[in-house]
Design a protein around this motif. Structure first.
Motif, PDB file in Angstrom:
ATOM      1  N   ASN A 661      32.720 -34.818 -50.480  1.00  0.00           N
ATOM      2  CA  ASN A 661      31.592 -33.906 -50.254  1.00  0.00           C
ATOM      3  C   ASN A 661      32.014 -32.710 -49.410  1.00  0.00           C
ATOM      4  O   ASN A 661      31.705 -31.560 -49.741  1.00  0.00           O
ATOM      5  N   ARG A 662      32.709 -33.016 -48.316  1.00  0.00           N
ATOM      6  CA  ARG A 662      33.164 -31.917 -47.458  1.00  0.00           C
ATOM      7  C   ARG A 662      34.190 -31.041 -48.199  1.00  0.00           C
ATOM      8  O   ARG A 662      34.151 -29.800 -48.103  1.00  0.00           O
ATOM      9  N   PHE A 663      35.113 -31.682 -48.929  1.00  0.00           N
ATOM     10  CA  PHE A 663      36.132 -30.956 -49.692  1.00  0.00           C
ATOM     11  C   PHE A 663      35.469 -30.013 -50.698  1.00  0.00           C
ATOM     12  O   PHE A 663      35.853 -28.842 -50.828  1.00  0.00           O
ATOM     13  N   HIS A 664      34.482 -30.534 -51.387  1.00  0.00           N
ATOM     14  CA  HIS A 664      33.828 -29.715 -52.411  1.00  0.00           C
ATOM     15  C   HIS A 664      33.005 -28.591 -51.784  1.00  0.00           C
ATOM     16  O   HIS A 664      33.023 -27.445 -52.281  1.00  0.00           O
ATOM     17  N   GLU A 665      32.302 -28.926 -50.723  1.00  0.00           N
ATOM     18  CA  GLU A 665      31.476 -27.895 -50.093  1.00  0.00           C
ATOM     19  C   GLU A 665      32.330 -26.762 -49.539  1.00  0.00           C
ATOM     20  O   GLU A 665      31.972 -25.580 -49.641  1.00  0.00           O
ATOM     21  N   GLU A 666      33.460 -27.102 -48.953  1.00  0.00           N
ATOM     22  CA  GLU A 666      34.347 -26.066 -48.416  1.00  0.00           C
ATOM     23  C   GLU A 666      34.838 -25.153 -49.530  1.00  0.00           C
ATOM     24  O   GLU A 666      34.826 -23.918 -49.389  1.00  0.00           O
ATOM     25  N   ARG A 667      35.265 -25.734 -50.626  1.00  0.00           N
ATOM     26  CA  ARG A 667      35.819 -24.899 -51.713  1.00  0.00           C
ATOM     27  C   ARG A 667      34.735 -24.152 -52.474  1.00  0.00           C
ATOM     28  O   ARG A 667      34.965 -23.034 -52.949  1.00  0.00           O
ATOM     29  N   LYS A 668      33.586 -24.764 -52.575  1.00  0.00           N
ATOM     30  CA  LYS A 668      32.500 -24.043 -53.235  1.00  0.00           C
ATOM     31  C   LYS A 668      32.042 -22.862 -52.377  1.00  0.00           C
ATOM     32  O   LYS A 668      31.755 -21.769 -52.906  1.00  0.00           O
ATOM     33  N   THR A 669      32.013 -23.078 -51.089  1.00  0.00           N
ATOM     34  CA  THR A 669      31.660 -21.979 -50.175  1.00  0.00           C
ATOM     35  C   THR A 669      32.706 -20.876 -50.230  1.00  0.00           C
ATOM     36  O   THR A 669      32.384 -19.678 -50.246  1.00  0.00           O
ATOM     37  N   LYS A 670      33.961 -21.327 -50.273  1.00  0.00           N
ATOM     38  CA  LYS A 670      35.050 -20.348 -50.354  1.00  0.00           C
ATOM     39  C   LYS A 670      34.968 -19.547 -51.639  1.00  0.00           C
ATOM     40  O   LYS A 670      35.128 -18.307 -51.637  1.00  0.00           O
ATOM     41  N   LEU A 671      34.690 -20.250 -52.762  1.00  0.00           N
ATOM     42  CA  LEU A 671      34.568 -19.549 -54.047  1.00  0.00           C
ATOM     43  C   LEU A 671      33.378 -18.607 -54.031  1.00  0.00           C
ATOM     44  O   LEU A 671      33.443 -17.474 -54.575  1.00  0.00           O
ATOM     45  N   SER A 672      32.297 -19.036 -53.420  1.00  0.00           N
ATOM     46  CA  SER A 672      31.123 -18.169 -53.348  1.00  0.00           C
ATOM     47  C   SER A 672      31.415 -16.894 -52.555  1.00  0.00           C
ATOM     48  O   SER A 672      31.022 -15.786 -52.959  1.00  0.00           O
ATOM     49  N   LEU A 673      32.133 -17.042 -51.451  1.00  0.00           N
ATOM     50  CA  LEU A 673      32.495 -15.859 -50.666  1.00  0.00           C
ATOM     51  C   LEU A 673      33.422 -14.939 -51.441  1.00  0.00           C
ATOM     52  O   LEU A 673      33.290 -13.696 -51.386  1.00  0.00           O
ATOM     53  N   LEU A 674      34.368 -15.541 -52.175  1.00  0.00           N
ATOM     54  CA  LEU A 674      35.280 -14.709 -52.968  1.00  0.00           C
ATOM     55  C   LEU A 674      34.525 -13.936 -54.046  1.00  0.00           C
ATOM     56  O   LEU A 674      34.795 -12.741 -54.283  1.00  0.00           O
ATOM     57  N   LEU A 675      33.601 -14.602 -54.717  1.00  0.00           N
ATOM     58  CA  LEU A 675      32.843 -13.934 -55.775  1.00  0.00           C
ATOM     59  C   LEU A 675      31.940 -12.848 -55.200  1.00  0.00           C
ATOM     60  O   LEU A 675      31.745 -11.788 -55.818  1.00  0.00           O
ATOM     61  N   ASP A 676      31.367 -13.127 -54.038  1.00  0.00           N
ATOM     62  CA  ASP A 676      30.491 -12.125 -53.434  1.00  0.00           C
ATOM     63  C   ASP A 676      31.260 -10.884 -52.986  1.00  0.00           C
ATOM     64  O   ASP A 676      30.677  -9.787 -52.886  1.00  0.00           O
ATOM     65  N   ASN A 677      32.558 -10.995 -52.720  1.00  0.00           N
ATOM     66  CA  ASN A 677      33.373  -9.855 -52.290  1.00  0.00           C
ATOM     67  C   ASN A 677      34.272  -9.325 -53.405  1.00  0.00           C
ATOM     68  O   ASN A 677      35.094  -8.426 -53.157  1.00  0.00           O
ATOM     69  N   GLU A 678      34.152  -9.888 -54.589  1.00  0.00           N
ATOM     70  CA  GLU A 678      35.003  -9.469 -55.700  1.00  0.00           C
ATOM     71  C   GLU A 678      34.456  -8.161 -56.302  1.00  0.00           C
ATOM     72  O   GLU A 678      33.270  -8.053 -56.629  1.00  0.00           O
ATOM     73  N   ARG A 679      35.379  -7.136 -56.457  1.00  0.00           N
ATOM     74  CA  ARG A 679      35.002  -5.842 -57.017  1.00  0.00           C
ATOM     75  C   ARG A 679      35.349  -5.758 -58.490  1.00  0.00           C
ATOM     76  O   ARG A 679      35.194  -4.711 -59.101  1.00  0.00           O
ATOM     77  N   TRP A 680      35.833  -6.843 -59.063  1.00  0.00           N
ATOM     78  CA  TRP A 680      36.129  -6.992 -60.482  1.00  0.00           C
ATOM     79  C   TRP A 680      37.079  -5.908 -60.973  1.00  0.00           C
ATOM     80  O   TRP A 680      36.841  -5.223 -61.972  1.00  0.00           O
ATOM     81  N   LYS A 681      38.153  -5.774 -60.192  1.00  0.00           N
ATOM     82  CA  LYS A 681      39.269  -4.919 -60.571  1.00  0.00           C
ATOM     83  C   LYS A 681      40.490  -5.776 -60.769  1.00  0.00           C
ATOM     84  O   LYS A 681      40.613  -6.826 -60.173  1.00  0.00           O
ATOM     85  N   GLN A 682      41.376  -5.299 -61.626  1.00  0.00           N
ATOM     86  CA  GLN A 682      42.578  -6.071 -61.911  1.00  0.00           C
ATOM     87  C   GLN A 682      43.428  -6.174 -60.653  1.00  0.00           C
ATOM     88  O   GLN A 682      43.647  -5.186 -59.954  1.00  0.00           O
ATOM     89  N   ALA A 683      43.853  -7.424 -60.364  1.00  0.00           N
ATOM     90  CA  ALA A 683      44.641  -7.676 -59.152  1.00  0.00           C
ATOM     91  C   ALA A 683      46.074  -7.991 -59.529  1.00  0.00           C
ATOM     92  O   ALA A 683      46.364  -8.494 -60.631  1.00  0.00           O
ATOM     93  N   ASP A 684      46.969  -7.677 -58.589  1.00  0.00           N
ATOM     94  CA  ASP A 684      48.370  -8.043 -58.794  1.00  0.00           C
ATOM     95  C   ASP A 684      48.532  -9.560 -58.624  1.00  0.00           C
ATOM     96  O   ASP A 684      47.817 -10.215 -57.849  1.00  0.00           O
ATOM     97  N   VAL A 685      49.502 -10.100 -59.363  1.00  0.00           N
ATOM     98  CA  VAL A 685      49.727 -11.557 -59.363  1.00  0.00           C
ATOM     99  C   VAL A 685      50.934 -11.849 -58.487  1.00  0.00           C
ATOM    100  O   VAL A 685      52.063 -11.480 -58.844  1.00  0.00           O
ATOM    101  N   PRO A 686      50.745 -12.493 -57.334  1.00  0.00           N
ATOM    102  CA  PRO A 686      51.905 -12.834 -56.494  1.00  0.00           C
ATOM    103  C   PRO A 686      52.827 -13.830 -57.221  1.00  0.00           C
ATOM    104  O   PRO A 686      52.433 -14.562 -58.142  1.00  0.00           O
ATOM    105  N   ALA A 687      54.054 -13.888 -56.777  1.00  0.00           N
ATOM    106  CA  ALA A 687      55.052 -14.742 -57.439  1.00  0.00           C
ATOM    107  C   ALA A 687      54.692 -16.230 -57.306  1.00  0.00           C
ATOM    108  O   ALA A 687      54.948 -17.025 -58.214  1.00  0.00           O
ATOM    109  N   GLU A 688      54.086 -16.598 -56.188  1.00  0.00           N
ATOM    110  CA  GLU A 688      53.760 -18.025 -56.013  1.00  0.00           C
ATOM    111  C   GLU A 688      52.717 -18.496 -57.013  1.00  0.00           C
ATOM    112  O   GLU A 688      52.753 -19.646 -57.478  1.00  0.00           O
ATOM    113  N   PHE A 689      51.781 -17.584 -57.373  1.00  0.00           N
ATOM    114  CA  PHE A 689      50.796 -17.973 -58.386  1.00  0.00           C
ATOM    115  C   PHE A 689      51.427 -18.079 -59.760  1.00  0.00           C
ATOM    116  O   PHE A 689      51.039 -18.930 -60.559  1.00  0.00           O
TER     117      PHE A 689
END
Length: 951
Positions: A661-689
């Motif tokens: 529950n905690r694991f999911h809530e943390e990641r869902k919150t994190k995803l929500s914050l990322l989506l709320d700050n996403e400007r929907w522009k193409q991003a560079d792909v780091p080598a680790e990804f």
């Protein structure tokens, strides 16, 4: 008074056979002078059984009237006495004599009827000779005449004066009535009645005397025969005396010496028996000291065997010995004392075995002592020793945790034990690495503890199984012996005829056939129980008796080893097979209970640490490490005890659910914050990804390990390459892929949360789909992020991100499917629903792009007029917008999708152009008016084809 032969009351058949009932055999020599007529009265026959005879008289009437014991003779009959001690009592019929009726003589009458008819016929033909003279007949007739004077009432068989009618008829009351002045006359009548009765008595006495006189010659003949009999007896006595003298001489010469030898032999045997009995008594007398010696060395089995043997000897061979009258009760009390000692000893052993230092050595503590104790407890049916061991296990498990915590806290200098007094509070001061080391130490100690418990219980279990196996073998041997005895009896029965035919003695044959089996049975019994009787009454010598009790210790100690368990199973354990099987099951259940105890104590330890939310605050790595440690301990205990305990597993599952529950809530919150700050522009792909994606392509769904050391810095790429395809993505999708891999890796690390993780991951993917739809298609990013407008590039980029997620859904599905149970496969339908939702979203985005151009076509073509110049400004604008759109999506979408998209846009253009031409009434007739639109339309199509080819 005259008497005659006719006065006899015996019933007569006729006047010619008055005194003879049977005919005389003419072949026998009979002296007529000595043969006297039978004048003795006979018993009444069946026809005359109700006739009165002299046997019915209760007392002699003259003797009653002339009783010499009275002071004077009574004149009146009613004033006389019947004697001082006379009591007239009723004779009780015998219970042993049956009630005889006429039916009992029916068979006899049927058999004798023919003979009776023949007899009567012969009697009529040949009448018997009259052996008496006329005088006798005259006398007989006179006696009968005199007897006829006696009233018939006195001759009745049922004559009794206690009957009122009989009494009144014999003694009428009128003779005794003195009222009315008639006293003298009544007195005379009374005297006359008394004389009449006396006369009747005289008549009867005379007839009796006459009958006796007729038998006088027979009496004299009997006296003569008596002298001859005395002479014969005298001669016989002399002959017997001579015979006795001869027998005495023979006895003195031939038998006395031999009999004396036999007496001496018998005396010697009796002396030997007495000597052996005294030896046995001496041995039994040493029982209590020997038992004390055995108890001093903890030889409980030997002491119990000695007590049982002594009790058996006292009940069988020494029964009734006065000096041993209290020994049986003393041995019973001693046996009860041994029971208490064994229970105390087992409790001490359990405490010593379970509380010794928990090192890697899992050897059994004093195995021989344990085997001896278990045998003794089984012999005495003390089956509660498992409860003692269970209680000791619980105490030991508590002490293990307490000692581990004390040792760990003492090593930490930061904890002030003077300020924090409680041990639980001191334990809560440990950080995760310290607490984890403590838990690992507890689990290792519990593992060693369970191994020791298992080893001890295995020894107890082997003892119980050996006793059970011995009982079954003994029962099988008894059945075989019974079958052999039955077969032997049958064979002996078939040999009887042969033995008689050969002239052998059957008794000798039986003795010879029984001799060998008896010897074999005796030998087998001695081999089966060599220690059952320490001193036999006949065959054990004195040194053997004295050394038997001392050697029992050596036998017990040598038999305590597992290889010699059968030597101690020879005694009767007094336990049935059902009880032994139940005890064996209880031992196995006790091992399961030991595992449950360790797990319960571990759960309490975890809960005491989790009170302040410590476990819920762990990060993924720490919780996974903790989960792996607990799963390893669960598997180890299952391997040791043979059954999985559920308490610790349940606690782990509970903590895992909280972690999920905690694991999911943390990641869902994190995803929500990322989506709320996403400007929907193409991003560079780091080598680790890119490395992360490449690892997925290799079939390994896991986060790549961080490489140690200095690595070369690689520049980020513009696009993400997945299996040869380029994906232009936003930064949120890159992080979403990493989050998805974290879910998959968590499933690998904690298999128990697979179903929960699948549900949570489905929820996360659905959230990303719905939220991205709201932000892009729903234009929510205009308010959230502050975008001015949602461009076609934003739409194309969103579609490409969704396509990347759709590409990995089958991989994720396969990953979860491999870790689910077959009955849980129905949960995979969530991925099918998610895939459909994503495809619908992608289709909506494509439809949105087409709709954008469709609205543009509608707007531009609505102002189109058929006039010069060609191409017109309207068609130039259309070509320009199509070129801009192609430029926006060309680098984002793959070529196939771009072609399909522009084909749909071209079809939309044609539809709007046709609609506008029809609105302008332009007809395809080949005229100059039709030439302008056709040439401009062909230019638009050429522009579309150029864009598609360029794409």
């Amino acid at each position: 008074m005259a008497s005659s032969h006719s006065s006899s009351p015996v019933p007569q058949g006729s006047s010619r056979d008055v005194f003879f009932k049977k005919e005389v055999d003419p072949t026998k020599h009979i002296r007529p002078v000595q043969s006297l007529p039978d004048v003795c009265p006979k018993e009444p026959t069946v026809t005359d059984q109700h006739r009165w005879t002299i046997y019915h008289s209760k007392v002699n009437l003259p003797a009653a009237l002339n009783d010499p014991r009275l002071a004077k003779r009574e004149s009146d009959f009613f004033t006389k006495t019947w004697g001082l001690d006379f009591v007239d009592t009723e004779v009780i019929p015998s219970f042993y004599l049956p009630q005889i009726s006429k039916e009992h003589f029916t068979v006899y009458q049927q058999e004798i009827s023919q003979k009776e008819k023949t007899h009567e016929r012969c009697k009529n033909i040949c009448p018997p000779k009259d052996t008496f003279d006329r005088t006798l007949l005259h006398t007989h007739d006179k006696s009968r005449t005199d007897l006829e004077q006696v009233p018939k009432i006195f001759m009745k068989p049922d004559f009794a004066l206690d009957d009122s009618l009989t009494f009144n008829s014999v003694l009428p009351w009128s003779h005794f009535n003195t009222a009315g002045g008639k006293g003298n006359r009544d007195a005379a009548s009374s005297k006359l009645l008394q004389e009449k009765l006396s006369h009747y008595l005289d008549i009867v006495e005379v007839n009796i005397a006459h009958q006796i006189s007729l038998r006088s010659e027979a009496f004299f003949h009997a006296m003569t025969s008596q002298h001859e009999l005395q002479d014969y007896l005298k001669k016989t006595s002399q002959a017997v005396k001579m015979l006795r003298d001869k027998i005495a001489q023979i006895d003195k010469v031939m038998c006395e010496g031999s009999l004396h030898i036999l007496r001496l032999a018998l005396t010697r045997n009796n002396c030997v028996k007495v000597y052996n009995k005294l030896k046995l008594m001496a041995t039994v007398h040493q029982t209590q000291p020997t038992v004390q010696v055995l108890l001093s060395t903890s030889e409980f089995v030997g002491a119990l065997d000695l007590i049982a043997t002594t009790q058996e000897v006292l009940q069988q061979e020494l029964q009734g010995i006065h000096s041993f009258r209290h020994l049986g009760s003393q041995l019973c009390e001693l046996e009860k004392l041994i029971d208490k000692m064994m229970i105390a000893e087992f409790s001490t052993y359990s405490h010593s075995d379970l509380n010794r230092p928990l090192d890697d050595d899992c050897q059994i503590l004093e195995e021989e002592r344990l085997v001896s104790l278990v045998f003794g407890l089984l012999k005495q049916r003390k089956l509660n020793f498992l409860e003692i061991y269970s209680e000791e296990m619980i105490i030991t498990a508590k002490n293990i945790i307490k000692q581990c915590v004390i040792n760990k806290v003492s090593q930490i200098e930061d904890i002030d034990t003077d300020v924090i007094v409680k041990l639980a509070d001191q334990m809560r001061m440990l950080n995760f690495p310290q607490w984890f080391d403590l838990l690992k130490d507890i689990f290792s100690k519990f593992t060693i503890f369970l191994q020791r418990v298992k080893a001890t219980l295995n020894i107890i279990h082997s003892v119980v199984l050996s006793v059970l196996d011995k009982n079954r073998r003994t029962r099988e041997l008894e059945e075989i012996s019974q079958q052999k005895n039955a077969a032997k009896d049958n064979s002996l029965d078939t040999e009887v005829a042969y033995l008689i035919h050969e002239g052998l003695f059957i008794s000798d044959a039986f003795n010879e056939s029984e001799l060998t089996p008896i010897a074999i049975d005796t030998t087998s019994q001695r081999n089966a129980s060599p220690n059952s009787e320490p001193c036999s009454s006949d065959s054990v010598s004195e040194p053997e008796c004295t050394t038997d009790s001392s050697s029992s210790k050596e036998q017990t100690s040598s038999s305590a080893t597992p290889g010699c368990v059968d030597m101690m199973v020879n005694e009767d354990m007094k336990l049935t097979d059902l009880e032994l099987e139940k005890l064996a099951n209880n031992i196995q259940e006790l091992l399961y209970s030991a595992s449950d105890i360790c797990h319960d104590r571990a759960v309490k330890f975890l809960m005491s640490r989790a009170k302040d939310g410590f476990l819920e605050k762990l990060n993924s790595t720490e919780f996974i490490t903790l989960s792996r440690l607990m799963e390893t301990f669960i598997l180890d205990t299952e391997h040791i005890c043979g059954r999985k305990s559920m308490s610790l597993l349940g606690a782990l599952q509970s903590q895992a659910n909280k972690f999920v529950n905690r694991f999911h809530e943390e990641r869902k919150t994190k995803l929500s914050l990322l989506l709320d700050n996403e400007r929907w522009k193409q991003a560079d792909v780091p080598a680790e990804f890119q490395d992360l994606v490449d690892s997925i392509s290799d079939g390994k769904i896991a986060l790549p390990e961080k490489k140690s050391g200095v690595t070369e810095e690689r520049k980020p790429a513009e696009v993400l390459i997945v299996e040869g395809q380029q994906y232009a993505v936003v930064g949120t999708v890159l992080l979403l892929i990493r989050i998805i891999l974290e879910y998959c890796q968590c499933v690998d690390n904690i298999p128990s949360v697979t179903t929960d993780m699948l549900t949570r991951l489905s929820d996360l993917l659905k959230y990303f789909n719905s939220r991205s739809c709201q932000l892009v298609l729903g234009a929510g990013a205009l308010q959230v992020v502050g975008l001015k407008t949602i461009t076609t590039k934003n739409l194309a980029l969103s579609s490409r991100c969704l396509q990347l997620i759709v590409h990995y859904i089958p991989v994720i599905r396969a990953h979860f499917e491999a870790r689910l149970q077959p009955k849980q496969y129905s949960m995979l339908r969530h991925f099918d629903h998610i895939t459909k939702d994503y495809h619908d979203h992608i289709a909506e985005i494509s439809a949105k792009l087409v709709a954008i151009m469709d609205s543009l076509f509608d707007k531009l073509l609505s102002k189109y007029e058929v006039k010069a110049p060609v191409p017109s400004a309207c068609f130039r604008n259309i070509c320009k917008q199509m070129a801009k759109m192609h430029e926006a999506i060309f680098d984002l979408l793959p070529e196939e999708q771009t072609q399909m998209l522009f084909l749909r846009i071209n079809a939309s253009y044609k539809l709007h152009l046709k609609k506008q031409l029809s609105h302008l009434n332009v007809i395809n007739d080949g005229g100059p008016q039709n030439g302008g639109p056709r040439s401009e339309g062909s230019q638009i199509q050429s522009c579309s084809l150029i864009l598609l080819q360029a794409g």
